[in-house]
Design a protein around this motif. Structure first.
Motif, PDB file in Angstrom:
ATOM      1  N   SER A 370       0.814  -1.223   0.000  1.00 22.28           N
ATOM      2  CA  SER A 370       0.000   0.000   0.000  1.00 22.28           C
ATOM      3  C   SER A 370       0.845   1.270   0.000  1.00 22.28           C
ATOM      4  CB  SER A 370      -0.987   0.032   1.183  1.00 22.28           C
ATOM      5  OG  SER A 370      -1.907  -1.042   1.074  1.00 22.28           O
ATOM      6  N   PHE A 371       2.163   1.152  -0.051  1.00 25.79           N
ATOM      7  CA  PHE A 371       3.018   2.314  -0.253  1.00 25.79           C
ATOM      8  C   PHE A 371       3.039   2.624  -1.755  1.00 25.79           C
ATOM      9  CE2 PHE A 371       4.046   2.033   3.967  1.00 25.79           C
ATOM     10  CZ  PHE A 371       5.201   2.699   4.377  1.00 25.79           C
ATOM     11  N   PRO A 372       3.052   3.898  -2.152  1.00 24.74           N
ATOM     12  CA  PRO A 372       3.237   4.208  -3.578  1.00 24.74           C
ATOM     13  C   PRO A 372       4.549   3.617  -4.086  1.00 24.74           C
ATOM     14  CG  PRO A 372       2.534   6.162  -2.362  1.00 24.74           C
ATOM     15  CD  PRO A 372       2.847   5.115  -1.335  1.00 24.74           C
ATOM     16  N   PHE A 373       4.542   3.176  -5.341  1.00 26.80           N
ATOM     17  CA  PHE A 373       5.696   2.483  -5.912  1.00 26.80           C
ATOM     18  C   PHE A 373       5.925   2.976  -7.326  1.00 26.80           C
ATOM     19  CE2 PHE A 373       7.810  -1.181  -7.929  1.00 26.80           C
ATOM     20  CZ  PHE A 373       8.835  -1.407  -7.023  1.00 26.80           C
ATOM     21  N   LYS A 374       7.170   3.399  -7.648  1.00 26.14           N
ATOM     22  CA  LYS A 374       7.486   3.914  -8.979  1.00 26.14           C
ATOM     23  C   LYS A 374       7.583   2.754  -9.975  1.00 26.14           C
ATOM     24  CE  LYS A 374       8.347   8.015  -7.152  1.00 26.14           C
ATOM     25  NZ  LYS A 374       8.516   7.607  -5.747  1.00 26.14           N
ATOM     26  N   VAL A 375       6.871   2.870 -11.074  1.00 27.66           N
ATOM     27  CA  VAL A 375       6.881   1.850 -12.122  1.00 27.66           C
ATOM     28  C   VAL A 375       7.223   2.519 -13.441  1.00 27.66           C
ATOM     29  CG1 VAL A 375       5.540   0.122 -13.365  1.00 27.66           C
ATOM     30  CG2 VAL A 375       5.177   0.447 -10.913  1.00 27.66           C
ATOM     31  N   ALA A 376       8.305   2.055 -14.096  1.00 28.17           N
ATOM     32  CA  ALA A 376       8.667   2.551 -15.419  1.00 28.17           C
ATOM     33  C   ALA A 376       7.807   1.838 -16.460  1.00 28.17           C
ATOM     34  CB  ALA A 376      10.146   2.308 -15.693  1.00 28.17           C
ATOM     35  N   GLU A 377       7.184   2.605 -17.350  1.00 29.61           N
ATOM     36  CA  GLU A 377       6.305   2.034 -18.356  1.00 29.61           C
ATOM     37  C   GLU A 377       7.132   1.613 -19.570  1.00 29.61           C
ATOM     38  OE1 GLU A 377       3.053   4.698 -19.067  1.00 29.61           O
ATOM     39  OE2 GLU A 377       2.189   4.339 -17.078  1.00 29.61           O
ATOM     40  N   LEU A 378       7.357   0.291 -19.661  1.00 30.18           N
ATOM     41  CA  LEU A 378       8.146  -0.290 -20.745  1.00 30.18           C
ATOM     42  C   LEU A 378       7.382  -1.444 -21.377  1.00 30.18           C
ATOM     43  CD1 LEU A 378      11.695  -0.546 -19.090  1.00 30.18           C
ATOM     44  CD2 LEU A 378      10.894   1.210 -20.674  1.00 30.18           C
ATOM     45  N   PRO A 379       7.426  -1.576 -22.707  1.00 32.18           N
ATOM     46  CA  PRO A 379       6.772  -2.714 -23.358  1.00 32.18           C
ATOM     47  C   PRO A 379       7.365  -4.037 -22.869  1.00 32.18           C
ATOM     48  CG  PRO A 379       7.448  -1.057 -24.977  1.00 32.18           C
ATOM     49  CD  PRO A 379       8.071  -0.665 -23.672  1.00 32.18           C
ATOM     50  N   GLY A 380       6.498  -5.040 -22.738  1.00 35.27           N
ATOM     51  CA  GLY A 380       6.955  -6.362 -22.333  1.00 35.27           C
ATOM     52  C   GLY A 380       7.121  -6.539 -20.845  1.00 35.27           C
ATOM     53  N   THR A 381       6.888  -5.478 -20.078  1.00 41.60           N
ATOM     54  CA  THR A 381       6.990  -5.570 -18.623  1.00 41.60           C
ATOM     55  C   THR A 381       5.593  -5.549 -18.011  1.00 41.60           C
ATOM     56  OG1 THR A 381       7.079  -3.185 -18.154  1.00 41.60           O
ATOM     57  CG2 THR A 381       9.141  -4.274 -18.782  1.00 41.60           C
ATOM     58  N   VAL A 382       5.520  -5.723 -16.713  1.00 40.42           N
ATOM     59  CA  VAL A 382       4.228  -5.766 -16.026  1.00 40.42           C
ATOM     60  C   VAL A 382       3.499  -4.429 -16.121  1.00 40.42           C
ATOM     61  CG1 VAL A 382       3.132  -6.232 -13.794  1.00 40.42           C
ATOM     62  CG2 VAL A 382       5.097  -7.558 -14.489  1.00 40.42           C
ATOM     63  N   SER A 383       4.214  -3.352 -16.463  1.00 45.68           N
ATOM     64  CA  SER A 383       3.555  -2.052 -16.626  1.00 45.68           C
ATOM     65  C   SER A 383       2.615  -2.036 -17.831  1.00 45.68           C
ATOM     66  CB  SER A 383       4.606  -0.954 -16.797  1.00 45.68           C
ATOM     67  OG  SER A 383       5.315  -1.111 -18.018  1.00 45.68           O
ATOM     68  N   ASP A 384       2.827  -2.954 -18.781  1.00 38.02           N
ATOM     69  CA  ASP A 384       1.983  -3.061 -19.961  1.00 38.02           C
ATOM     70  C   ASP A 384       0.679  -3.760 -19.566  1.00 38.02           C
ATOM     71  OD1 ASP A 384       0.721  -3.936 -22.315  1.00 38.02           O
ATOM     72  OD2 ASP A 384       2.618  -4.079 -23.388  1.00 38.02           O
ATOM     73  N   GLU A 458       8.172 -15.353 -16.214  1.00 37.89           N
ATOM     74  CA  GLU A 458       7.701 -14.193 -15.465  1.00 37.89           C
ATOM     75  C   GLU A 458       8.229 -12.901 -16.102  1.00 37.89           C
ATOM     76  OE1 GLU A 458       5.731 -13.493 -13.061  1.00 37.89           O
ATOM     77  OE2 GLU A 458       5.221 -15.432 -12.175  1.00 37.89           O
ATOM     78  N   PRO A 459       7.350 -11.939 -16.385  1.00 41.87           N
ATOM     79  CA  PRO A 459       7.793 -10.676 -16.973  1.00 41.87           C
ATOM     80  C   PRO A 459       8.421  -9.763 -15.920  1.00 41.87           C
ATOM     81  CG  PRO A 459       5.428 -10.615 -16.611  1.00 41.87           C
ATOM     82  CD  PRO A 459       5.885 -12.007 -16.228  1.00 41.87           C
ATOM     83  N   PRO A 460       9.343  -8.895 -16.340  1.00 41.76           N
ATOM     84  CA  PRO A 460       9.977  -7.988 -15.380  1.00 41.76           C
ATOM     85  C   PRO A 460       9.049  -6.853 -14.965  1.00 41.76           C
ATOM     86  CG  PRO A 460      10.833  -7.611 -17.588  1.00 41.76           C
ATOM     87  CD  PRO A 460       9.918  -8.793 -17.678  1.00 41.76           C
ATOM     88  N   LEU A 461       9.374  -6.271 -13.838  1.00 42.69           N
ATOM     89  CA  LEU A 461       8.750  -5.044 -13.353  1.00 42.69           C
ATOM     90  C   LEU A 461       9.897  -4.102 -13.005  1.00 42.69           C
ATOM     91  CD1 LEU A 461       5.818  -4.665 -10.868  1.00 42.69           C
ATOM     92  CD2 LEU A 461       7.866  -3.297 -10.617  1.00 42.69           C
ATOM     93  N   VAL A 462       9.952  -2.940 -13.659  1.00 44.17           N
ATOM     94  CA  VAL A 462      11.108  -2.054 -13.531  1.00 44.17           C
ATOM     95  C   VAL A 462      10.733  -0.825 -12.711  1.00 44.17           C
ATOM     96  CG1 VAL A 462      12.833  -0.698 -14.760  1.00 44.17           C
ATOM     97  CG2 VAL A 462      11.999  -2.847 -15.744  1.00 44.17           C
ATOM     98  N   THR A 463      11.527  -0.539 -11.701  1.00 44.87           N
ATOM     99  CA  THR A 463      11.340   0.681 -10.918  1.00 44.87           C
ATOM    100  C   THR A 463      12.567   1.567 -11.069  1.00 44.87           C
ATOM    101  OG1 THR A 463      10.857   1.585  -8.723  1.00 44.87           O
ATOM    102  CG2 THR A 463      12.227  -0.392  -8.794  1.00 44.87           C
ATOM    103  N   ILE A 464      12.320   2.860 -11.122  1.00 40.79           N
ATOM    104  CA  ILE A 464      13.389   3.848 -11.288  1.00 40.79           C
ATOM    105  C   ILE A 464      12.849   5.175 -10.740  1.00 40.79           C
ATOM    106  CG2 ILE A 464      12.716   4.696 -13.566  1.00 40.79           C
ATOM    107  CD1 ILE A 464      16.314   3.741 -12.765  1.00 40.79           C
ATOM    108  N   GLY A 465      13.730   6.118 -10.444  1.00 44.09           N
ATOM    109  CA  GLY A 465      13.283   7.422  -9.985  1.00 44.09           C
ATOM    110  C   GLY A 465      12.635   8.227 -11.097  1.00 44.09           C
ATOM    111  N   LYS A 466      11.870   9.252 -10.725  1.00 46.55           N
ATOM    112  CA  LYS A 466      11.165  10.053 -11.721  1.00 46.55           C
ATOM    113  C   LYS A 466      12.087  11.065 -12.396  1.00 46.55           C
ATOM    114  CE  LYS A 466       6.851  11.275 -11.076  1.00 46.55           C
ATOM    115  NZ  LYS A 466       6.074  10.347 -11.908  1.00 46.55           N
ATOM    116  N   ASP A 467      13.202  11.415 -11.753  1.00 44.12           N
ATOM    117  CA  ASP A 467      14.097  12.428 -12.304  1.00 44.12           C
ATOM    118  C   ASP A 467      15.324  11.754 -12.920  1.00 44.12           C
ATOM    119  OD1 ASP A 467      15.623  14.598 -12.948  1.00 44.12           O
ATOM    120  OD2 ASP A 467      15.994  15.246 -10.888  1.00 44.12           O
TER     121      ASP A 467
END
Length: 495
Positions: A370-384, A458-467
């Motif tokens: 339930s904490f906010p979590f940064k997710v990079a939107e990349l094709p082929g990852t869970v963000s899709d 299993e597809p990747p899930l990528v986290t990175i900072g916003k800046d």
């Protein structure tokens, strides 16, 4: 303010970290294995604090061994473990000299999961995984190494930290919660004394009284305790001075310093103060109340480092001018050559960031914590959305599970597990909406994805900072760069 019960020692064991100049730079502990031993060692050799991520290192070790342990690094570290019989158990169970191969045998062998009762094989593997990662990070130099843990994963903290202490870790950093029990825990582990960690139980019809998780390091080593062990310094990761002041007021909870992390940092971040409000893109809205008062931080009299959007020489200089010891940097290191992130993902992140086509969402639903979590939107990852919808929900690692009392005893549930299982354990189906399996996704991000029946991976899930504005300045020719390049570029802010 939440309570932080723990078994408090009679006297604080001094942190016998070798006398040296305090680092102005902390390399952040990122993801599962993104901040691996290679990255931490490279930063430490530049005279700064290299940090390994301490999350899921039991699974990382088991999967590295199953892939054949390229280079023999894990086996070399296991050979240095003080109780060879324990190290051998991991080799017997997981090491495959020829790697995974193809077909049905290519599936990674499952690892045991930690439970509140304690004393399980999972604790042994957790100790070994943390020992291996820290030992390799410290190998061949005399720089300082830290390890980063999540307060949300309390069942793992004691055995994980003990493995790191056995390997000589210099600093322990803990965030994603209120780490008030960590200083006393570090004391007891360094003395190889039994430790009691209070585990929160989710409220339910059958009660919510907390559980006491007991970890006995001397018993785990069958009395073969190498000594004396050195207590690492403890750095608490906080978002605001109010939590820092709460921790600093009592010797039992007072850390040796703080990392003050804003909402711009990658991975988990603290939710905004007050009622949760979302902007037009569905991200949490932060306001003036979420900006740390650095004068109040300095008044506490303990060293602190700023984190989140600090990757520039000017930010380093400004942080030090405001009273900070320096900064903690994550994303610039996540995209360097020593990063544990799979090369293809690193390259795509860099290319999209330079082209201005990369979106990083601070997703309030993705994490089961339930904490906010940064997710990079990349094709082929869970963000899709299509990838997420096609993935079959499964919870076979369980680091973010929480205990709950059911009619027949203790249960463990995770909002990212199959919905029917979550509801059967007393959960609300609404709480599962939008949740992502961070455990499997983050392991896939470093090339250790589980293979499922039918050829699914299993597809990747990528986290990175916003800046990521540091990229054009750090690497103007759009070429790969090293951890040393990051340190040397930022050092202009110190000079």
């Amino acid at each position: 303010m939440p309570q932080t019960p723990t078994t408090v020692p009679a006297a604080r064991t001094p942190a016998a970290v070798p006398a040296r100049e305090r680092p102005w730079l902390i390399q952040g502990g990122m993801g599962v294995g993104v901040s691996g031993w290679r990255l931490a060692r490279a930063v430490s050799r530049e005279g700064q604090l290299g940090v390994v991520s301490g999350t899921a290192l039991d699974v990382v070790l088991a999967r590295v061994l199953q892939t054949g342990d390229p280079g023999g690094h894990a086996r070399r570290a296991l050979a240095a473990f003080p109780l060879p019989e324990l190290a051998q158990t991991a080799l017997d169970c997981y090491f495959r000299p020829d790697g995974l191969g193809d077909g049905a045998s290519a599936r990674m062998r499952t690892t045991p999961r930690l439970r509140a009762a304690g004393g399980s094989p999972a604790e042994v593997l957790t100790v070994l995984g943390n020992f291996v990662e820290v030992w390799l990070a410290k190998e061949g130099h005399d720089g300082v190494i830290g390890v980063n843990y999540l307060e949300k994963i309390r069942l793992a903290t004691a055995p994980a930290m003990f493995g790191a202490i056995l390997a000589g870790v210099d600093h322990v950093l803990v965030g994603a919660g209120v780490p008030g029990h960590i200083p006393a825990l570090a004391d007891r582990l360094a003395r190889c004394e039994p430790c009691v960690t209070r585990i929160a139980v989710e409220a339910g019809p059958h009660g919510d009284a907390p559980l006491d998780h007991v970890f006995d390091p001397a018993a785990l080593l069958a009395g073969h305790v190498p000594g004396p062990l050195r207590r690492p310094e403890v750095l608490a990761i906080v978002s605001l001075p109010v939590l820092a002041a709460y921790l600093a007021r009592d010797e039992a909870t007072r850390p040796d310093g703080f990392v003050v992390e804003t909402g711009a940092a990658g991975g988990h971040s603290a939710p905004p103060r007050g009622p949760m409000r979302l902007d037009g893109t569905g991200e949490p809205v932060y306001g003036p109340r979420d900006e740390p008062d650095l004068a109040r931080m300095a008044a506490l009299g303990l060293p602190f480092w700023l984190a989140g959007g600090q990757a520039s020489p000017e930010a380093v200089a400004a942080a030090r001018a405001a009273g900070a010891a320096g900064v903690q940097i994550g994303s610039a290191f996540a995209l360097c050559e020593e990063s544990g992130m799979a090369r293809g993902l690193r390259e795509e992140l860099r290319d999209r960031a330079r082209a201005g086509t990369l979106t990083v969402r601070n997703d309030p639903q993705a994490s089961p914590t339930s904490f906010p979590f940064k997710v990079a939107e990349l094709p082929g990852t869970v963000s899709d959305p299509e990838v997420a919808a096609a993935r079959q929900r499964v919870c076979d690692l369980g680091f973010l599970r929480t205990p709950v009392r059911g009619p027949r005893g203790l249960l463990y549930r995770c909002a990212a597990e199959p919905v029917a299982a979550y509801v059967r354990k007393g959960g609300d189906a609404a709480d599962t909406q939008g949740r992502r399996c961070l455990c499997n996704g983050l392991l896939a991000t470093i090339g250790l994805a589980q293979r499922r029946p039918g050829g699914r991976v299993e597809p990747p899930l990528v986290t990175i900072g916003k800046d990521l504005s540091f990229l054009p300045r750090l690497s103007p020719e759009a070429s790969p760069y090293s951890a040393a390049d990051v340190v040397r570029w930022l050092a202009a802010g110190v000079r």
